[in-house]
Write a protein that holds these residues in place. Structure first.
Motif, short mmCIF file in Angstrom:
data_model
loop_
_atom_site.label_atom_id
_atom_site.label_comp_id
_atom_site.label_asym_id
_atom_site.label_seq_id
_atom_site.Cartn_x
_atom_site.Cartn_y
_atom_site.Cartn_z
N GLU A 1 0.83 -1.19 0.00
CA GLU A 1 0.00 0.00 0.00
C GLU A 1 0.87 1.24 0.00
O GLU A 1 1.85 1.33 0.72
CB GLU A 1 -0.91 -0.01 1.23
N MET B 1 -1.12 -2.10 -14.34
CA MET B 1 -1.86 -1.48 -13.25
C MET B 1 -2.51 -2.57 -12.39
O MET B 1 -2.84 -3.66 -12.89
CB MET B 1 -2.94 -0.55 -13.82
N PRO B 2 -2.71 -2.27 -11.11
CA PRO B 2 -3.29 -3.29 -10.22
C PRO B 2 -4.68 -3.76 -10.66
O PRO B 2 -5.06 -4.88 -10.37
CB PRO B 2 -3.35 -2.58 -8.87
N ASN B 3 -5.42 -2.91 -11.36
CA ASN B 3 -6.75 -3.33 -11.79
C ASN B 3 -6.74 -3.94 -13.19
O ASN B 3 -7.79 -4.23 -13.75
CB ASN B 3 -7.73 -2.15 -11.72
N ASP B 4 -5.57 -4.09 -13.77
CA ASP B 4 -5.47 -4.70 -15.09
C ASP B 4 -5.74 -6.20 -14.96
O ASP B 4 -5.25 -6.84 -14.04
CB ASP B 4 -4.07 -4.46 -15.63
N LYS B 5 -6.51 -6.74 -15.89
CA LYS B 5 -6.78 -8.18 -15.86
C LYS B 5 -5.60 -8.91 -16.51
O LYS B 5 -5.70 -9.50 -17.57
CB LYS B 5 -8.08 -8.50 -16.60
N CYS B 6 -4.48 -8.84 -15.83
CA CYS B 6 -3.27 -9.41 -16.38
C CYS B 6 -3.13 -10.86 -15.93
O CYS B 6 -3.85 -11.33 -15.06
CB CYS B 6 -2.05 -8.62 -15.91
N CYS C 1 -0.21 -8.13 -19.89
CA CYS C 1 -1.27 -7.21 -19.52
C CYS C 1 -2.55 -7.58 -20.27
O CYS C 1 -2.55 -8.42 -21.17
CB CYS C 1 -0.86 -5.77 -19.82
N GLN C 2 -3.61 -6.93 -19.90
CA GLN C 2 -4.91 -7.25 -20.48
C GLN C 2 -4.92 -7.04 -21.99
O GLN C 2 -5.43 -7.87 -22.75
CB GLN C 2 -5.97 -6.38 -19.81
#
Ligand code: ZN
Ligand code: ZN
Length: 67
Positions: free
Chosen positions: A5, A26-31, A47-48
């Motif tokens: 964090e 990015m942390p919200n990327d559906k990687c 990455c997505q």
């Protein structure tokens, strides 16, 4: 995924880098991440957008290229 964090304004948190396009993921990327199927030593990140485009990745340890 484990992201420490960060409560500061810094944008230099250590994000994983996509092995295909070399952009930060990015942390919200559906990687997806997985070990290199050839040498098993390197952790491959996709990455997505690279998943959807089915771009090839390159292992930085053994230069294995795969889908
Ligand atoms: Zn990518
Ligand atoms: Zn490898």
């Amino acid at each position: 995924m484990m992201f420490t964090e960060n409560r500061g304004m810094s944008s230099t948190i250590s994000l994983p880098t996509c092995s295909c396009c070399l952009r930060h993921i990015m942390p919200n990327d559906k990687c997806v991440k997985f070990n290199c199927p050839d040498c098993g030593a390197d952790l491959i990140w996709r990455c997505q957008s690279c998943r959807e485009a089915a771009r090839n990745y390159t292992c930085s340890s053994c230069n294995f290229q795969g889908p």
